[in-house]
Motif scaffolding. Structure first.
Motif, PDB file in Angstrom:
ATOM      1  N   GLY A  61      -9.120 -37.596  16.390  1.00 49.14           N
ATOM      2  CA  GLY A  61      -9.883 -37.103  15.258  1.00 49.14           C
ATOM      3  C   GLY A  61      -8.975 -36.828  14.068  1.00 49.14           C
ATOM      4  O   GLY A  61      -7.837 -36.372  14.243  1.00 49.14           O
ATOM      5  N   VAL A  62      -9.459 -37.082  12.855  1.00 47.66           N
ATOM      6  CA  VAL A  62      -8.643 -36.887  11.660  1.00 47.66           C
ATOM      7  C   VAL A  62      -8.241 -35.428  11.494  1.00 47.66           C
ATOM      8  O   VAL A  62      -7.130 -35.112  11.073  1.00 47.66           O
ATOM      9  N   ILE A  63      -9.132 -34.522  11.854  1.00 48.14           N
ATOM     10  CA  ILE A  63      -8.858 -33.097  11.650  1.00 48.14           C
ATOM     11  C   ILE A  63      -8.118 -32.471  12.828  1.00 48.14           C
ATOM     12  O   ILE A  63      -7.568 -31.370  12.708  1.00 48.14           O
ATOM     13  N   SER A  64      -8.050 -33.143  13.965  1.00 40.10           N
ATOM     14  CA  SER A  64      -7.439 -32.568  15.162  1.00 40.10           C
ATOM     15  C   SER A  64      -5.982 -32.158  14.980  1.00 40.10           C
ATOM     16  O   SER A  64      -5.586 -31.072  15.419  1.00 40.10           O
ATOM     17  N   PRO A  65      -5.122 -32.991  14.346  1.00 38.91           N
ATOM     18  CA  PRO A  65      -3.724 -32.556  14.157  1.00 38.91           C
ATOM     19  C   PRO A  65      -3.601 -31.276  13.346  1.00 38.91           C
ATOM     20  O   PRO A  65      -2.770 -30.418  13.658  1.00 38.91           O
ATOM     21  N   LEU A  66      -4.413 -31.131  12.296  1.00 34.87           N
ATOM     22  CA  LEU A  66      -4.349 -29.915  11.490  1.00 34.87           C
ATOM     23  C   LEU A  66      -4.803 -28.710  12.304  1.00 34.87           C
ATOM     24  O   LEU A  66      -4.169 -27.640  12.259  1.00 34.87           O
ATOM     25  N   LEU A  67      -5.885 -28.855  13.052  1.00 37.26           N
ATOM     26  CA  LEU A  67      -6.361 -27.750  13.885  1.00 37.26           C
ATOM     27  C   LEU A  67      -5.319 -27.373  14.934  1.00 37.26           C
ATOM     28  O   LEU A  67      -5.113 -26.185  15.219  1.00 37.26           O
ATOM     29  N   ALA A  68      -4.650 -28.377  15.500  1.00 36.92           N
ATOM     30  CA  ALA A  68      -3.598 -28.109  16.487  1.00 36.92           C
ATOM     31  C   ALA A  68      -2.446 -27.341  15.845  1.00 36.92           C
ATOM     32  O   ALA A  68      -1.904 -26.399  16.442  1.00 36.92           O
ATOM     33  N   ASN A  69      -2.061 -27.730  14.631  1.00 38.10           N
ATOM     34  CA  ASN A  69      -0.985 -27.023  13.933  1.00 38.10           C
ATOM     35  C   ASN A  69      -1.373 -25.587  13.602  1.00 38.10           C
ATOM     36  O   ASN A  69      -0.549 -24.669  13.694  1.00 38.10           O
ATOM     37  N   ILE A  70      -2.634 -25.389  13.202  1.00 37.09           N
ATOM     38  CA  ILE A  70      -3.115 -24.033  12.903  1.00 37.09           C
ATOM     39  C   ILE A  70      -3.038 -23.159  14.149  1.00 37.09           C
ATOM     40  O   ILE A  70      -2.591 -22.006  14.104  1.00 37.09           O
ATOM     41  N   PHE A  71      -3.450 -23.714  15.278  1.00 39.54           N
ATOM     42  CA  PHE A  71      -3.459 -22.957  16.534  1.00 39.54           C
ATOM     43  C   PHE A  71      -2.039 -22.647  16.994  1.00 39.54           C
ATOM     44  O   PHE A  71      -1.719 -21.493  17.338  1.00 39.54           O
ATOM     45  N   LEU A  72      -1.161 -23.644  16.983  1.00 36.68           N
ATOM     46  CA  LEU A  72       0.213 -23.427  17.444  1.00 36.68           C
ATOM     47  C   LEU A  72       1.028 -22.606  16.458  1.00 36.68           C
ATOM     48  O   LEU A  72       2.013 -21.975  16.839  1.00 36.68           O
ATOM     49  N   HIS A  73       0.641 -22.606  15.195  1.00 36.17           N
ATOM     50  CA  HIS A  73       1.272 -21.700  14.228  1.00 36.17           C
ATOM     51  C   HIS A  73       1.066 -20.254  14.662  1.00 36.17           C
ATOM     52  O   HIS A  73       1.978 -19.421  14.555  1.00 36.17           O
ATOM     53  N   GLU A  74      -0.139 -19.966  15.158  1.00 38.50           N
ATOM     54  CA  GLU A  74      -0.446 -18.609  15.629  1.00 38.50           C
ATOM     55  C   GLU A  74       0.171 -18.345  16.991  1.00 38.50           C
ATOM     56  O   GLU A  74       0.810 -17.314  17.212  1.00 38.50           O
ATOM     57  N   VAL A  75       0.003 -19.279  17.910  1.00 32.67           N
ATOM     58  CA  VAL A  75       0.455 -19.085  19.298  1.00 32.67           C
ATOM     59  C   VAL A  75       1.977 -19.033  19.396  1.00 32.67           C
ATOM     60  O   VAL A  75       2.533 -18.167  20.074  1.00 32.67           O
ATOM     61  N   LEU A  76       2.653 -19.948  18.708  1.00 31.97           N
ATOM     62  CA  LEU A  76       4.097 -20.113  18.898  1.00 31.97           C
ATOM     63  C   LEU A  76       4.934 -19.741  17.672  1.00 31.97           C
ATOM     64  O   LEU A  76       5.794 -18.858  17.758  1.00 31.97           O
ATOM     65  N   ASP A  77       4.688 -20.394  16.549  1.00 35.71           N
ATOM     66  CA  ASP A  77       5.594 -20.263  15.396  1.00 35.71           C
ATOM     67  C   ASP A  77       5.689 -18.823  14.895  1.00 35.71           C
ATOM     68  O   ASP A  77       6.784 -18.277  14.733  1.00 35.71           O
ATOM     69  N   THR A  78       4.539 -18.216  14.610  1.00 33.92           N
ATOM     70  CA  THR A  78       4.530 -16.847  14.085  1.00 33.92           C
ATOM     71  C   THR A  78       5.118 -15.880  15.096  1.00 33.92           C
ATOM     72  O   THR A  78       5.883 -14.964  14.745  1.00 33.92           O
ATOM     73  N   TRP A  79       4.779 -16.077  16.363  1.00 32.57           N
ATOM     74  CA  TRP A  79       5.307 -15.219  17.431  1.00 32.57           C
ATOM     75  C   TRP A  79       6.824 -15.310  17.498  1.00 32.57           C
ATOM     76  O   TRP A  79       7.524 -14.290  17.567  1.00 32.57           O
ATOM     77  N   MET A  81       8.997 -16.388  15.146  1.00 35.76           N
ATOM     78  CA  MET A  81       9.649 -15.937  13.913  1.00 35.76           C
ATOM     79  C   MET A  81       9.568 -14.428  13.713  1.00 35.76           C
ATOM     80  O   MET A  81      10.527 -13.801  13.259  1.00 35.76           O
ATOM     81  N   GLN A  82       8.436 -13.842  14.065  1.00 33.83           N
ATOM     82  CA  GLN A  82       8.227 -12.426  13.765  1.00 33.83           C
ATOM     83  C   GLN A  82       8.532 -11.486  14.928  1.00 33.83           C
ATOM     84  O   GLN A  82       8.873 -10.325  14.707  1.00 33.83           O
ATOM     85  N   GLU A  83       8.425 -11.978  16.163  1.00 31.51           N
ATOM     86  CA  GLU A  83       8.627 -11.101  17.315  1.00 31.51           C
ATOM     87  C   GLU A  83       9.865 -11.444  18.140  1.00 31.51           C
ATOM     88  O   GLU A  83      10.590 -10.550  18.574  1.00 31.51           O
ATOM     89  N   VAL A  84      10.096 -12.716  18.374  1.00 31.04           N
ATOM     90  CA  VAL A  84      11.209 -13.114  19.239  1.00 31.04           C
ATOM     91  C   VAL A  84      12.537 -13.085  18.497  1.00 31.04           C
ATOM     92  O   VAL A  84      13.494 -12.419  18.932  1.00 31.04           O
ATOM     93  N   GLU A  85      12.621 -13.805  17.392  1.00 36.46           N
ATOM     94  CA  GLU A  85      13.901 -13.947  16.692  1.00 36.46           C
ATOM     95  C   GLU A  85      14.527 -12.608  16.286  1.00 36.46           C
ATOM     96  O   GLU A  85      15.746 -12.430  16.466  1.00 36.46           O
ATOM     97  N   PRO A  86      13.758 -11.632  15.779  1.00 34.59           N
ATOM     98  CA  PRO A  86      14.388 -10.348  15.415  1.00 34.59           C
ATOM     99  C   PRO A  86      14.973  -9.582  16.599  1.00 34.59           C
ATOM    100  O   PRO A  86      15.826  -8.713  16.412  1.00 34.59           O
ATOM    101  N   GLY A 116      19.115 -17.998  17.347  1.00 39.46           N
ATOM    102  CA  GLY A 116      18.078 -18.827  17.944  1.00 39.46           C
ATOM    103  C   GLY A 116      17.282 -19.554  16.879  1.00 39.46           C
ATOM    104  O   GLY A 116      17.290 -19.185  15.708  1.00 39.46           O
ATOM    105  N   PHE A 117      16.612 -20.610  17.285  1.00 35.80           N
ATOM    106  CA  PHE A 117      15.767 -21.367  16.366  1.00 35.80           C
ATOM    107  C   PHE A 117      14.705 -22.120  17.153  1.00 35.80           C
ATOM    108  O   PHE A 117      14.805 -22.301  18.374  1.00 35.80           O
ATOM    109  N   LEU A 118      13.684 -22.553  16.439  1.00 38.21           N
ATOM    110  CA  LEU A 118      12.569 -23.314  17.005  1.00 38.21           C
ATOM    111  C   LEU A 118      12.395 -24.580  16.190  1.00 38.21           C
ATOM    112  O   LEU A 118      12.452 -24.553  14.965  1.00 38.21           O
ATOM    113  N   VAL A 119      12.184 -25.709  16.867  1.00 36.45           N
ATOM    114  CA  VAL A 119      11.822 -26.960  16.217  1.00 36.45           C
ATOM    115  C   VAL A 119      10.593 -27.503  16.929  1.00 36.45           C
ATOM    116  O   VAL A 119      10.626 -27.741  18.141  1.00 36.45           O
TER     117      VAL A 119
END
Length: 445
Positions: free
Chosen positions: A222-240, A242-247, A253-256
């Motif tokens: 689906g055209v919108i599926s990649p964006l929705l996946a990024n929105i979800f993983l931004h909340e599940v992984l990236d924000t977590w 950057m804001q909770e683990v790294e400090p 440490g870093f995430l790619v």
């Protein structure tokens, strides 16, 4: 068909949305759907692949465009009145990286692709202001090679360390629809757009003449599926992270991350074990599962020798985005991180080309050569990075053997190497070149 004359107007609107998102990072947008008009949908149609696979109605890009204005006006009316119904996606299967299993892909109808593209165009400027630099997949002006460059740069500066190589089990098939929609609502509360996203998530899957309605997941394809996946993983992984683990890390440490493929690099072993232990709990909170067998903790440091004694430990390797990453000595004798084509990707690419050669073996040789040349250039275009020349040469050599074998099956005489090399003087395959000698960081133009 030429580009929409109102493209500059559309770009101005999208830049205005991005500016509002940047100035108010906590604001939820309540009025976006009024931007869905003829101009936006026309541009969305022009950005839709002309030769893409068709959906359940088998309608092509050209057929929809024959009455484009009429079709788009009808689409707008149905969207704004709430009577638009998202048709089920047509399920097809493509081989996975392991070459054994298959990945289900959901193909929307052409009209659905156009509408999804228009919604992506509206939402992307908002979330691009929210997403972190660690995320590279399916984002404007970002590529897999930039993710690889970032990974290598961060690991080199850290001098190696520990790498958490993670595999999310059936990510797209197990996304919790309710949690995904709740995540979207934090930034977007436009009723029309939210209803459309809900309809797409619950549209159903058409396969073998019947429709099923999975309780979880968003269709890949689906055209919108990649964006929705990024929105979800931004909340599940990236924000977590950057804001909770790294400090809270003892070391660095870093995430790619590229879509649902990601690794975490850590300098301290204690940090690595802590992150490894908490990851399943974090993902489980959102209904996702970390694959226990494919997720591992890798000691990623150069093998150090002491005097005349052998290295204290053989460094491990890990894979990301089709490359195996490993430590090796440079020509100057210093340790550096190198990348080579991963074994499973090498085998899959060769198998795909061998199957194509068998199907096309009765084509005229000039046509075979033209198509095979493009396929090889595509392979080199992705895997042609500095340090991978050995695997590129090997792949080209194996393709030559496959092509020779397929040509030999055209007659009882077969094809000797002498005849094949004579033929190659006219129909030579492209050389194995490293086309990504210099990789630059992601940047908006």
């Amino acid at each position: 068909m030429e580009r929409s004359p109102s493209l500059e107007t559309i770009s101005t609107k999208l830049r205005r949305i991005a500016k509002m998102a940047r100035q108010a990072p906590e604001m939820a947008f309540t009025s976006l759907s009024h931007h869905i008009d003829i101009e936006l949908l026309t541009e969305a149609y022009l950005r839709t692949r002309r030769n893409g696979a068709t959906g359940v109605d088998r309608q092509t890009w050209e057929e929809y465009g024959e009455r484009l204005g009429e079709n788009l006006r009808s689409l707008i009316d149905r969207v704004k009145s709430g009577t638009y119904r998202a048709p089920p996606v047509r399920r097809v299967y493509i081989p996975k990286g392991d070459g054994k299993s298959q990945r289900p892909i959901g193909i929307p109808t052409l009209e659905d692709k156009v509408l999804q593209r228009a919604v992506v165009m509206l939402l992307e400027p908002i979330y691009e202001e929210d997403f972190y630099d660690c995320s590279f997949g399916f984002r404007p002006y970002r590529s897999p090679h930039q993710a690889l460059d970032c990974l290598r740069s961060r690991l080199t500066k850290m001098g190696g360390g520990w790498v958490v190589e993670v595999d999310i089990k059936k990510f797209f098939d197990t996304i919790d629809k309710r949690l995904l929609q709740e995540t979207v609502r934090r930034r977007v509360r436009d009723g029309v757009l939210l209803r459309l996203i809900g309809k797409w998530l619950n549209a159903g899957v058409w396969e073998d003449g019947s429709i099923t309605y999975p309780e979880a997941g968003t269709p890949q394809g689906g055209v919108i599926s990649p964006l929705l996946a990024n929105i979800f993983l931004h909340e599940v992984l990236d924000t977590w992270f950057m804001q909770e683990v790294e400090p809270r890390l003892i070391g660095r440490g870093f995430l790619v991350r590229f879509a649902d493929d990601f690794v975490i690099g850590l300098s301290a072993e204690e940090d690595a074990h802590r992150v490894m232990a908490v990851l399943p709990k974090r993902f489980g909170k959102y209904g996702l599962t970390i694959h226990p067998e494919k997720t591992r903790l890798v000691r990623f440091r150069p093998a150090v020798s002491h005097g005349n004694s052998p290295p204290s430990a053989e460094p491990d390797t890990f894979d990301l985005l089709g490359f195996t990453h490993y430590w090796a000595k440079s020509r100057k004798g210093s340790w550096c991180i190198k990348r080579k084509t991963a074994k499973d990707r090498f085998k899959r690419g060769l198998k795909t080309l061998a199957e194509w050669c068998r199907k096309a073996m009765h084509w005229p040789i000039p046509e075979q050569h033209k198509a095979l040349k493009k396929k090889l250039q595509g392979h080199f275009g992705y895997y042609g990075i500095t340090g991978n020349s050995v695997m590129l040469d090997r792949f080209r050599h194996e393709v030559r053997k496959v092509w020779k074998h397929a040509l030999g099956r055209r007659s009882q005489k077969g094809m000797t190497w002498a005849r094949f090399e004579k033929l190659e003087k006219t129909f030579k395959l492209p050389p194995a070149l490293c086309v990504h000698s210099v990789l630059r960081p992601a940047a908006n133009p």
